[in-house]
Scaffold this motif. Structure first.
Motif, PDB file in Angstrom:
ATOM      1  N   ARG A   1      48.572  39.310  91.381  1.00 35.35           N
ATOM      2  CA  ARG A   1      48.771  37.914  91.782  1.00 35.35           C
ATOM      3  C   ARG A   1      49.172  37.109  90.539  1.00 35.35           C
ATOM      4  NH1 ARG A   1      44.025  36.903  94.207  1.00 35.35           N
ATOM      5  NH2 ARG A   1      44.886  37.588  96.186  1.00 35.35           N
ATOM      6  N   ALA A   2      50.235  36.319  90.674  1.00 38.58           N
ATOM      7  CA  ALA A   2      50.699  35.489  89.554  1.00 38.58           C
ATOM      8  C   ALA A   2      49.772  34.293  89.384  1.00 38.58           C
ATOM      9  CB  ALA A   2      52.121  35.003  89.812  1.00 38.58           C
ATOM     10  N   LYS A   3      49.433  33.977  88.132  1.00 40.77           N
ATOM     11  CA  LYS A   3      48.591  32.813  87.826  1.00 40.77           C
ATOM     12  C   LYS A   3      49.433  31.546  87.705  1.00 40.77           C
ATOM     13  CE  LYS A   3      45.439  35.609  85.041  1.00 40.77           C
ATOM     14  NZ  LYS A   3      44.907  35.760  83.682  1.00 40.77           N
ATOM     15  N   TRP A   4      50.699  31.687  87.312  1.00 40.99           N
ATOM     16  CA  TRP A   4      51.616  30.549  87.155  1.00 40.99           C
ATOM     17  C   TRP A   4      53.039  31.075  87.260  1.00 40.99           C
ATOM     18  CZ3 TRP A   4      48.199  31.943  83.148  1.00 40.99           C
ATOM     19  CH2 TRP A   4      48.745  32.701  82.138  1.00 40.99           C
ATOM     20  N   TRP A   5      54.019  30.196  87.080  1.00 47.06           N
ATOM     21  CA  TRP A   5      55.431  30.558  87.174  1.00 47.06           C
ATOM     22  C   TRP A   5      55.753  31.659  86.174  1.00 47.06           C
ATOM     23  CZ3 TRP A   5      59.737  31.179  84.263  1.00 47.06           C
ATOM     24  CH2 TRP A   5      60.963  31.120  84.885  1.00 47.06           C
ATOM     25  N   THR A   6      56.558  32.640  86.620  1.00 46.38           N
ATOM     26  CA  THR A   6      56.959  33.722  85.735  1.00 46.38           C
ATOM     27  C   THR A   6      58.250  34.371  86.214  1.00 46.38           C
ATOM     28  OG1 THR A   6      56.238  35.767  84.660  1.00 46.38           O
ATOM     29  CG2 THR A   6      55.536  35.444  86.935  1.00 46.38           C
ATOM     30  N   GLN A   7      58.944  34.962  85.280  1.00 49.11           N
ATOM     31  CA  GLN A   7      60.119  35.783  85.558  1.00 49.11           C
ATOM     32  C   GLN A   7      60.244  36.788  84.421  1.00 49.11           C
ATOM     33  OE1 GLN A   7      63.998  33.835  85.440  1.00 49.11           O
ATOM     34  NE2 GLN A   7      64.809  35.275  86.935  1.00 49.11           N
ATOM     35  N   GLU A   8      60.548  38.020  84.752  1.00 46.70           N
ATOM     36  CA  GLU A   8      60.751  39.116  83.792  1.00 46.70           C
ATOM     37  C   GLU A   8      59.474  39.621  83.120  1.00 46.70           C
ATOM     38  OE1 GLU A   8      64.158  38.986  81.136  1.00 46.70           O
ATOM     39  OE2 GLU A   8      64.910  37.269  82.252  1.00 46.70           O
ATOM     40  N   GLU A   9      58.305  39.045  83.402  1.00 48.10           N
ATOM     41  CA  GLU A   9      57.056  39.512  82.795  1.00 48.10           C
ATOM     42  C   GLU A   9      56.413  40.548  83.721  1.00 48.10           C
ATOM     43  OE1 GLU A   9      54.912  36.334  80.323  1.00 48.10           O
ATOM     44  OE2 GLU A   9      55.753  35.232  82.028  1.00 48.10           O
ATOM     45  N   GLN A  10      56.322  41.766  83.243  1.00 50.66           N
ATOM     46  CA  GLN A  10      55.886  42.892  84.055  1.00 50.66           C
ATOM     47  C   GLN A  10      54.393  42.851  84.356  1.00 50.66           C
ATOM     48  OE1 GLN A  10      57.216  46.659  82.557  1.00 50.66           O
ATOM     49  NE2 GLN A  10      55.778  47.788  83.807  1.00 50.66           N
ATOM     50  N   PRO A  11      54.017  43.012  85.632  1.00 52.91           N
ATOM     51  CA  PRO A  11      52.602  43.103  85.981  1.00 52.91           C
ATOM     52  C   PRO A  11      51.932  44.254  85.244  1.00 52.91           C
ATOM     53  CG  PRO A  11      53.920  42.796  87.946  1.00 52.91           C
ATOM     54  CD  PRO A  11      54.873  43.055  86.822  1.00 52.91           C
ATOM     55  N   GLY A  12      50.719  44.022  84.780  1.00 52.00           N
ATOM     56  CA  GLY A  12      49.986  45.014  84.018  1.00 52.00           C
ATOM     57  C   GLY A  12      50.283  44.950  82.526  1.00 52.00           C
ATOM     58  N   MET A  13      51.317  44.188  82.154  1.00 51.51           N
ATOM     59  CA  MET A  13      51.714  44.070  80.757  1.00 51.51           C
ATOM     60  C   MET A  13      51.666  42.624  80.273  1.00 51.51           C
ATOM     61  SD  MET A  13      52.381  47.241  80.108  1.00 51.51           S
ATOM     62  CE  MET A  13      53.331  47.344  78.628  1.00 51.51           C
ATOM     63  N   ALA A  14      51.528  41.668  81.184  1.00 47.37           N
ATOM     64  CA  ALA A  14      51.554  40.248  80.829  1.00 47.37           C
ATOM     65  C   ALA A  14      50.343  39.544  81.431  1.00 47.37           C
ATOM     66  CB  ALA A  14      52.841  39.603  81.346  1.00 47.37           C
ATOM     67  N   THR A  15      49.798  38.571  80.713  1.00 45.89           N
ATOM     68  CA  THR A  15      48.584  37.875  81.161  1.00 45.89           C
ATOM     69  C   THR A  15      48.815  36.983  82.370  1.00 45.89           C
ATOM     70  OG1 THR A  15      48.957  36.089  79.578  1.00 45.89           O
ATOM     71  CG2 THR A  15      47.548  37.903  78.865  1.00 45.89           C
ATOM     72  N   VAL A  16      50.057  36.708  82.706  1.00 42.68           N
ATOM     73  CA  VAL A  16      50.345  35.874  83.876  1.00 42.68           C
ATOM     74  C   VAL A  16      49.933  36.573  85.175  1.00 42.68           C
ATOM     75  CG1 VAL A  16      52.731  36.677  84.122  1.00 42.68           C
ATOM     76  CG2 VAL A  16      52.091  34.436  84.997  1.00 42.68           C
ATOM     77  N   TRP A  17      49.848  37.894  85.151  1.00 39.24           N
ATOM     78  CA  TRP A  17      49.489  38.668  86.340  1.00 39.24           C
ATOM     79  C   TRP A  17      48.047  39.131  86.285  1.00 39.24           C
ATOM     80  CZ3 TRP A  17      52.786  38.529  90.191  1.00 39.24           C
ATOM     81  CH2 TRP A  17      54.140  38.345  89.923  1.00 39.24           C
ATOM     82  N   GLU A  18      47.324  38.970  87.416  1.00 37.91           N
ATOM     83  CA  GLU A  18      45.967  39.487  87.509  1.00 37.91           C
ATOM     84  C   GLU A  18      45.908  40.497  88.669  1.00 37.91           C
ATOM     85  OE1 GLU A  18      43.234  36.320  88.183  1.00 37.91           O
ATOM     86  OE2 GLU A  18      44.286  35.571  89.937  1.00 37.91           O
ATOM     87  N   PRO A  19      45.324  41.663  88.414  1.00 37.04           N
ATOM     88  CA  PRO A  19      45.212  42.656  89.479  1.00 37.04           C
ATOM     89  C   PRO A  19      44.203  42.205  90.533  1.00 37.04           C
ATOM     90  CG  PRO A  19      44.141  43.445  87.493  1.00 37.04           C
ATOM     91  CD  PRO A  19      44.762  42.133  87.163  1.00 37.04           C
ATOM     92  N   PHE A  20      44.429  42.608  91.758  1.00 36.21           N
ATOM     93  CA  PHE A  20      43.462  42.340  92.826  1.00 36.21           C
ATOM     94  C   PHE A  20      43.594  43.460  93.860  1.00 36.21           C
ATOM     95  CE2 PHE A  20      47.238  40.557  94.703  1.00 36.21           C
ATOM     96  CZ  PHE A  20      47.072  40.730  96.061  1.00 36.21           C
ATOM     97  N   HIS A  21      42.599  43.527  94.734  1.00 32.56           N
ATOM     98  CA  HIS A  21      42.658  44.541  95.783  1.00 32.56           C
ATOM     99  C   HIS A  21      41.945  44.040  97.003  1.00 32.56           C
ATOM    100  CE1 HIS A  21      43.357  48.353  97.566  1.00 32.56           C
ATOM    101  NE2 HIS A  21      42.076  48.619  97.706  1.00 32.56           N
TER     102      HIS A  21
END
Length: 71
Positions: free
Chosen positions: A51-71
């Motif tokens: 899930r994105a925390k804020w606006w993003t483009q080109e930042e890979q999930p799992g590699m950038a803090t903008v993305w948080e894993p969820f299940h």
């Protein structure tokens, strides 16, 4: 376009989908570097939902803090 569905983010004429500088957004649950994501958007990448925390483009999930894993 080439088997994928795209939606224009803004006005376009002749721009190729699937490029970062293109105004086209691919409609998919899978993460795409060229798509623009906003806080709360969810994507599936490398076997995990993010899930994105804020606006993003080109930042890979799992590699950038903008993305948080969820299940």
């Amino acid at each position: 376009y080439e088997g994928s569905v795209f939606k224009a983010r803004n006005w376009t004429k002749g721009a190729q989908p699937g490029l970062t500088e293109s105004p086209w957004q691919e409609i998919t649950d899978a993460w795409r570097a060229f798509n623009v994501y906003h806080g709360g958007d969810e994507v599936y990448h490398n076997g995990q939902w993010y899930r994105a925390k804020w606006w993003t483009q080109e930042e890979q999930p799992g590699m950038a803090t903008v993305w948080e894993p969820f299940h």
